[in-house]
Design a protein around this motif. Structure first.
Motif, PDB file in Angstrom:
ATOM      1  N   GLY A  36      16.005  49.740  82.840  1.00 17.83           N
ATOM      2  CA  GLY A  36      14.715  49.170  82.479  1.00 17.83           C
ATOM      3  C   GLY A  36      13.611  50.196  82.320  1.00 17.83           C
ATOM      4  N   LEU A  37      13.905  51.460  82.614  1.00 15.41           N
ATOM      5  CA  LEU A  37      12.945  52.539  82.441  1.00 15.41           C
ATOM      6  C   LEU A  37      13.209  53.285  81.139  1.00 15.41           C
ATOM      7  N   PRO A  38      12.177  53.906  80.547  1.00 18.87           N
ATOM      8  CA  PRO A  38      12.441  54.841  79.455  1.00 18.87           C
ATOM      9  C   PRO A  38      13.428  55.905  79.925  1.00 18.87           C
ATOM     10  N   THR A  39      14.297  56.353  79.041  1.00 18.38           N
ATOM     11  CA  THR A  39      15.378  57.261  79.423  1.00 18.38           C
ATOM     12  C   THR A  39      14.879  58.499  80.152  1.00 18.38           C
ATOM     13  N   HIS A  40      13.797  59.087  79.657  1.00 17.81           N
ATOM     14  CA  HIS A  40      13.312  60.323  80.289  1.00 17.81           C
ATOM     15  C   HIS A  40      12.787  60.066  81.700  1.00 17.81           C
ATOM     16  N   PHE A  41      12.144  58.916  81.931  1.00 12.97           N
ATOM     17  CA  PHE A  41      11.679  58.600  83.276  1.00 12.97           C
ATOM     18  C   PHE A  41      12.846  58.309  84.214  1.00 12.97           C
ATOM     19  N   ALA A  42      13.883  57.658  83.698  1.00  6.94           N
ATOM     20  CA  ALA A  42      15.059  57.381  84.518  1.00  6.94           C
ATOM     21  C   ALA A  42      15.730  58.686  84.956  1.00  6.94           C
ATOM     22  N   ARG A  43      15.828  59.628  84.039  1.00  6.94           N
ATOM     23  CA  ARG A  43      16.430  60.914  84.382  1.00  6.94           C
ATOM     24  C   ARG A  43      15.566  61.671  85.384  1.00  6.94           C
ATOM     25  N   MET A  44      14.252  61.601  85.215  1.00  5.57           N
ATOM     26  CA  MET A  44      13.350  62.260  86.154  1.00  5.57           C
ATOM     27  C   MET A  44      13.532  61.680  87.552  1.00  5.57           C
ATOM     28  N   LEU A  45      13.684  60.352  87.634  1.00  8.41           N
ATOM     29  CA  LEU A  45      13.859  59.702  88.930  1.00  8.41           C
ATOM     30  C   LEU A  45      15.150  60.167  89.602  1.00  8.41           C
ATOM     31  N   VAL A  46      16.238  60.283  88.833  1.00  7.21           N
ATOM     32  CA  VAL A  46      17.509  60.737  89.392  1.00  7.21           C
ATOM     33  C   VAL A  46      17.369  62.147  89.967  1.00  7.21           C
ATOM     34  N   LEU A  88       8.954  72.277  77.813  1.00  7.91           N
ATOM     35  CA  LEU A  88       8.966  71.302  78.899  1.00  7.91           C
ATOM     36  C   LEU A  88      10.214  70.427  78.829  1.00  7.91           C
ATOM     37  N   LEU A  89      10.794  70.145  79.984  1.00  9.13           N
ATOM     38  CA  LEU A  89      11.955  69.267  80.031  1.00  9.13           C
ATOM     39  C   LEU A  89      11.553  67.815  79.805  1.00  9.13           C
ATOM     40  N   PHE A  90      10.333  67.473  80.209  1.00  7.94           N
ATOM     41  CA  PHE A  90       9.837  66.104  80.022  1.00  7.94           C
ATOM     42  C   PHE A  90       8.471  66.135  79.340  1.00  7.94           C
ATOM     43  N   PRO A  91       8.423  66.548  78.061  1.00  4.94           N
ATOM     44  CA  PRO A  91       7.134  66.586  77.367  1.00  4.94           C
ATOM     45  C   PRO A  91       6.621  65.179  77.100  1.00  4.94           C
ATOM     46  N   SER A  92       5.314  65.037  77.110  1.00  7.81           N
ATOM     47  CA  SER A  92       4.718  63.729  76.884  1.00  7.81           C
ATOM     48  C   SER A  92       4.983  63.253  75.462  1.00  7.81           C
ATOM     49  N   THR A  93       5.263  61.979  75.335  1.00  7.01           N
ATOM     50  CA  THR A  93       5.416  61.364  74.013  1.00  7.01           C
ATOM     51  C   THR A  93       4.151  60.620  73.619  1.00  7.01           C
ATOM     52  N   GLY A  94       3.057  60.850  74.377  1.00  8.31           N
ATOM     53  CA  GLY A  94       1.798  60.176  74.080  1.00  8.31           C
ATOM     54  C   GLY A  94       1.282  60.536  72.707  1.00  8.31           C
ATOM     55  N   LYS A  95       0.590  59.579  72.076  1.00  5.30           N
ATOM     56  CA  LYS A  95       0.048  59.799  70.747  1.00  5.30           C
ATOM     57  C   LYS A  95      -1.235  60.612  70.839  1.00  5.30           C
ATOM     58  N   GLY A  96      -1.466  61.398  69.812  1.00  3.41           N
ATOM     59  CA  GLY A  96      -2.694  62.182  69.774  1.00  3.41           C
ATOM     60  C   GLY A  96      -2.435  63.639  70.122  1.00  3.41           C
TER      61      GLY A  96
END
Length: 496
Positions: A349-359, A429-437
């Motif tokens: 239920g999490l975005p893939t990158h957040f799920a991996r970060m949690l692990v 970065l291993l987890f770069p932001s996907t934020g717009k802008g």
């Protein structure tokens, strides 16, 4: 009493007017541009084509025009200077609307419509401008504030009103202009009452947008100066957040001194005053942990100031261990086993990158700032095939490494591949932001984005604790969970 109060009000108003007149004389837009050779060729034009300036030769579907025509000359020059600086340095970039250029256009529209009688944007404070701008756009039906939905600590969905981005643009423009005038007048960041710690060479912890220290309410003056000297020194070894905690304690002591002994000097602050202050803290019914933290912060502050001669506190002001309140034993802060199982079984239920970060966090107990800034080259493998994770500990400002399981190493390798596909080979970065802008490009996620995603998952998947309550998760609980697991396996606390 009435006469004194009236006199004080008049005196403050006179001082305010004198300060305002002093500011008017130094806030002269003609001072901002001394070397005209550095100005772009279109500086004197009323209409600036940002696309032609910033993206020459590139086709854009819509023009990016800023029309300064009709603005009072001083305001026009200050706005031009701020836009030239922020767009020219890349702090602002052209992006799909609504972007910085759109927010500036709306600010210009407001200034043209209201015709404020000022010779500088700095003649009014940012809160004064914000109130006027908010009133104007609300009355016109053009207010673009938004509603942000989040899950609170009780697991209940909430809504918060967020400001129109035009107010953020105003704030940045005012900061740019103020910084320019301060530089012309030789006013250093140390002399300011609100610090931007980045200007002192300090890099804020990744994942946070907090970069200020506010000394405005610290009094008396000698205490404020000592607090500034202390924080400048403390930032070299500690985090901005730790400085903020020390500053809160100093601010509170200052309020007490101003109320009880407004004329006191540092050499007057002895053991008697300390005991009075400790009693006042207790009378406010603050939690024991809060009082202990404040008193401990004061001890560090006073000892450091005495050693460095920033404030000559007498030795009688020394804080003893017995002065520190006893703190009741805290409830465990790690995740319960049942909650942990629910969370790990719902990672889809999490975005893939957040799920991996949690692990990764659950495997190593990383702080969120450490996880957010992991780099694509963070893995290494020795000749025996064992994996090691390399990362930077922002809290203690040092490189660190930790052994890693093969499964987690494989997960990181997959994340590296996904990052290269989405962002290109140059992304570090291993987890770069996907934020717009453009402001998010090449930046890590904000910690709040991770927390919001986790608690939205807990709410959507109905994750509850053993008592049936909705779970509210903080990222630091993963670190406590790993630590508790190591304790339960018999690892010495000194090793942990």
């Amino acid at each position: 009493m009435g006469q004194d109060s009236s006199y004080d009000c008049c005196a403050k108003r006179l001082m305010s007017n004198q300060q305002r007149h002093a500011n008017i004389s130094r806030h002269d837009p003609s001072r901002l541009i001394r070397d005209t050779s550095v100005l772009p060729s279109f500086w004197d034009d009323e209409r600036w084509d940002l696309a032609a300036w910033l993206c020459p030769g590139q086709h854009r579907e819509r023009p990016e025009i800023l029309d300064f025509g009709g603005l009072p000359a001083p305001i026009r020059e200050e706005l031009k200077f701020a836009c030239w600086h922020r767009f020219g340095t890349g702090e602002w970039r052209l992006s799909k609307p609504p972007g910085p250029s759109e927010h500036v256009r709306r600010l210009i529209w407001y200034l043209k419509e209201t015709s404020p009688r000022v010779n500088s944007l700095l003649e009014r404070s940012v809160p004064e401008w914000e109130l006027s701008i908010r009133t104007y756009f609300v009355e016109k039906g053009k207010w673009r504030g938004r509603v942000q939905r989040y899950i609170d600590a009780s697991g209940t969905p909430r809504e918060a009103q967020r400001n129109d981005p035009v107010l953020y643009a105003l704030k940045l423009i005012s900061e740019t202009i103020q910084d320019a005038y301060d530089a012309l007048d030789g006013i250093s960041e140390f002399e300011q009452d609100v610090w931007d710690v980045r200007k002192l060479g300090y890099a804020p912890s990744p994942g946070t947008n907090k970069y200020q220290l506010n000394f405005t309410e610290v009094r008396p003056l000698w205490l404020k100066q000592a607090a500034k000297s202390f924080c400048r020194y403390w930032l070299t070894e500690r985090t901005r957040g730790d400085c903020e905690n020390k500053l809160k304690a100093v601010r509170d002591l200052g309020r007490f001194l101003h109320k009880t002994r407004p004329e006191c000097k540092p050499q007057d602050v002895g053991r008697e005053i300390l005991l009075e202050y400790l009693s006042a803290l207790t009378a406010r019914r603050l939690a024991a942990s809060t009082r202990r933290g404040m008193i401990s912060s004061l001890r560090v502050f006073c000892e450091t100031c005495s050693e460095e001669n920033w404030a000559a506190f007498p030795w009688e002001f020394e804080v003893f261990d017995d002065d520190l309140p006893r703190v009741p034993k805290r409830d465990p802060r790690h995740l319960e086993e049942d909650v942990l199982q629910q969370l790990t079984s719902n990672l889809d239920g999490l975005p893939t990158h957040f799920a991996r970060m949690l692990v990764i966090q659950l495997d190593l107990g990383l702080r969120i700032s450490e996880a957010l800034t992991l780099r694509t080259d963070c893995l290494s493998q020795d000749t025996t095939g064992e994996w090691t994770l390399h990362y930077y500990q922002h809290k203690v400002k040092r490189q660190h490494q930790a052994p890693l399981s093969k499964d987690v190493a494989a997960l990181i390798q997959q994340q590296v591949e996904d990052v290269r596909v989405q962002f290109g080979e140059g992304e570090r970065l291993l987890f770069p932001s996907t934020g717009k802008g453009p402001k998010w490009k090449g930046k890590p996620y904000n910690e709040n984005a991770v927390v919001d995603a986790l608690n939205r998952l807990c709410y959507d998947r109905n994750i509850r604790d053993v008592s049936g309550r909705h779970v509210h998760i903080t990222t630091h609980q993963f670190r406590h969970t790993v630590g508790a697991g190591l304790v339960n396996r018999g690892v010495p606390i000194t090793v942990i």
